[in-house]
Motif scaffolding. Structure first.
Motif, PDB file in Angstrom:
ATOM      1  N   VAL A 278      39.075  75.845  65.495  1.00 46.21           N
ATOM      2  CA  VAL A 278      40.316  75.178  65.687  1.00 46.21           C
ATOM      3  C   VAL A 278      41.297  76.152  64.778  1.00 46.21           C
ATOM      4  O   VAL A 278      42.136  75.461  64.073  1.00 46.21           O
ATOM      5  N   PRO A 279      41.190  77.212  64.736  1.00 46.80           N
ATOM      6  CA  PRO A 279      42.245  78.019  63.833  1.00 46.80           C
ATOM      7  C   PRO A 279      43.628  78.005  64.167  1.00 46.80           C
ATOM      8  O   PRO A 279      44.350  77.952  63.163  1.00 46.80           O
ATOM      9  N   ASP A 280      43.927  78.008  65.264  1.00 46.83           N
ATOM     10  CA  ASP A 280      45.571  77.733  65.579  1.00 46.83           C
ATOM     11  C   ASP A 280      45.873  76.462  65.990  1.00 46.83           C
ATOM     12  O   ASP A 280      46.715  76.212  66.709  1.00 46.83           O
ATOM     13  N   GLY A 281      45.226  75.414  65.569  1.00 45.80           N
ATOM     14  CA  GLY A 281      45.430  74.003  65.845  1.00 45.80           C
ATOM     15  C   GLY A 281      46.624  73.498  65.372  1.00 45.80           C
ATOM     16  O   GLY A 281      47.209  74.308  64.238  1.00 45.80           O
ATOM     17  N   GLN A 282      47.102  72.386  65.744  1.00 39.63           N
ATOM     18  CA  GLN A 282      48.145  71.695  64.832  1.00 39.63           C
ATOM     19  C   GLN A 282      47.637  70.821  63.886  1.00 39.63           C
ATOM     20  O   GLN A 282      46.717  70.204  63.954  1.00 39.63           O
TER      21      GLN A 282
ATOM     22  N   PRO B 130      49.682  62.384  65.150  1.00 41.93           N
ATOM     23  CA  PRO B 130      50.391  63.676  65.467  1.00 41.93           C
ATOM     24  C   PRO B 130      51.845  63.454  65.263  1.00 41.93           C
ATOM     25  O   PRO B 130      52.387  62.213  65.414  1.00 41.93           O
ATOM     26  N   VAL B 131      52.734  64.545  65.154  1.00 41.95           N
ATOM     27  CA  VAL B 131      54.008  64.554  65.185  1.00 41.95           C
ATOM     28  C   VAL B 131      54.505  64.330  66.537  1.00 41.95           C
ATOM     29  O   VAL B 131      55.463  63.529  66.579  1.00 41.95           O
ATOM     30  N   ARG B 132      53.913  64.872  67.427  1.00 33.88           N
ATOM     31  CA  ARG B 132      54.204  64.554  69.022  1.00 33.88           C
ATOM     32  C   ARG B 132      52.837  63.915  69.715  1.00 33.88           C
ATOM     33  O   ARG B 132      52.022  64.414  69.412  1.00 33.88           O
ATOM     34  N   GLY B 133      53.227  63.156  70.542  1.00 32.63           N
ATOM     35  CA  GLY B 133      52.192  62.562  71.248  1.00 32.63           C
ATOM     36  C   GLY B 133      51.665  61.224  70.889  1.00 32.63           C
ATOM     37  O   GLY B 133      52.447  60.806  69.795  1.00 32.63           O
ATOM     38  N   ARG B 134      50.597  60.849  71.432  1.00 35.87           N
ATOM     39  CA  ARG B 134      50.104  59.541  70.907  1.00 35.87           C
ATOM     40  C   ARG B 134      49.158  59.567  69.903  1.00 35.87           C
ATOM     41  O   ARG B 134      48.455  60.502  69.791  1.00 35.87           O
ATOM     42  N   ASN B 135      49.212  58.554  68.969  1.00 32.95           N
ATOM     43  CA  ASN B 135      47.996  58.470  68.051  1.00 32.95           C
ATOM     44  C   ASN B 135      46.513  58.073  68.620  1.00 32.95           C
ATOM     45  O   ASN B 135      46.679  57.693  69.811  1.00 32.95           O
ATOM     46  N   PHE B 136      45.572  58.794  68.102  1.00 32.73           N
ATOM     47  CA  PHE B 136      44.272  58.535  68.595  1.00 32.73           C
ATOM     48  C   PHE B 136      43.142  58.244  67.580  1.00 32.73           C
ATOM     49  O   PHE B 136      43.716  58.856  66.218  1.00 32.73           O
TER      50      PHE B 136
ATOM     51  N   VAL C 170      44.361  66.812  58.912  1.00 28.82           N
ATOM     52  CA  VAL C 170      43.543  67.272  59.903  1.00 28.82           C
ATOM     53  C   VAL C 170      44.173  68.492  60.850  1.00 28.82           C
ATOM     54  O   VAL C 170      45.300  68.356  60.781  1.00 28.82           O
ATOM     55  N   LYS C 171      43.396  69.226  61.518  1.00 29.75           N
ATOM     56  CA  LYS C 171      43.804  70.186  62.631  1.00 29.75           C
ATOM     57  C   LYS C 171      43.144  69.836  63.603  1.00 29.75           C
ATOM     58  O   LYS C 171      41.966  69.360  63.876  1.00 29.75           O
ATOM     59  N   TYR C 172      43.821  69.691  64.839  1.00 24.75           N
ATOM     60  CA  TYR C 172      43.343  69.305  66.051  1.00 24.75           C
ATOM     61  C   TYR C 172      43.878  70.111  67.064  1.00 24.75           C
ATOM     62  O   TYR C 172      45.000  70.803  67.036  1.00 24.75           O
ATOM     63  N   ASN C 173      43.089  70.414  68.198  1.00 26.77           N
ATOM     64  CA  ASN C 173      43.350  71.407  69.474  1.00 26.77           C
ATOM     65  C   ASN C 173      43.000  70.352  70.756  1.00 26.77           C
ATOM     66  O   ASN C 173      41.966  69.955  70.609  1.00 26.77           O
TER      67      ASN C 173
END
Length: 128
Positions: free
Chosen positions: A43-47, A78-84, A107-110
């Protein structure tokens, strides 16, 4: 007598196939766990997002590596989208400090298809 010998050979063949399939499934699940533990580098370029640790659970040793690891259940916002809510697996040696329930972490997520790959941003954890 030959009929009984034929049946015992068939039973032996069926039992050996069952053991072979069960052994293959066991190995596959063990490899999956190892890949989950070591798969944090994909996940190097994840959000980046903020998350709250809901559960922190220690596992003394994994079967393949022999290293202790932690499972964290985190609520990602996350800044955009739904919480999970998801689980993150981290090797003990990678942690400077162990987050406890209620701690805020980065955290970073992709997104990869339907699955979210999430890793703890270990640089954001303060030292003890």
């Amino acid at each position: 007598m030959e009929i009984l010998a034929l049946h015992s050979k068939q039973i032996l063949l069926i039992l050996s196939l069952v053991l072979l399939i069960a052994g293959g499934l066991w190995i596959a699940f063990r490899m999956r766990r190892t890949l989950l533990l070591l798969g944090g580098g994909n996940v190097p370029d994840g959000q980046t997002a903020e998350a709250v640790v809901l559960l922190s659970e220690e596992h003394p040793a994994s079967y393949l590596q022999g290293d202790a690891y932690y499972t964290f259940q985190v609520h990602v916002k996350p800044v955009r989208g739904r919480n999970f809510v998801t689980e993150v697996h981290v090797l003990r040696e990678q942690l400077k400090r162990i987050p406890q329930a209620g701690d805020r972490v980065s955290v970073k997520y992709n997104y990869s298809g339907r699955r979210r790959n999430v890793v703890l941003n270990l640089d954001s954890l303060p030292s003890v």
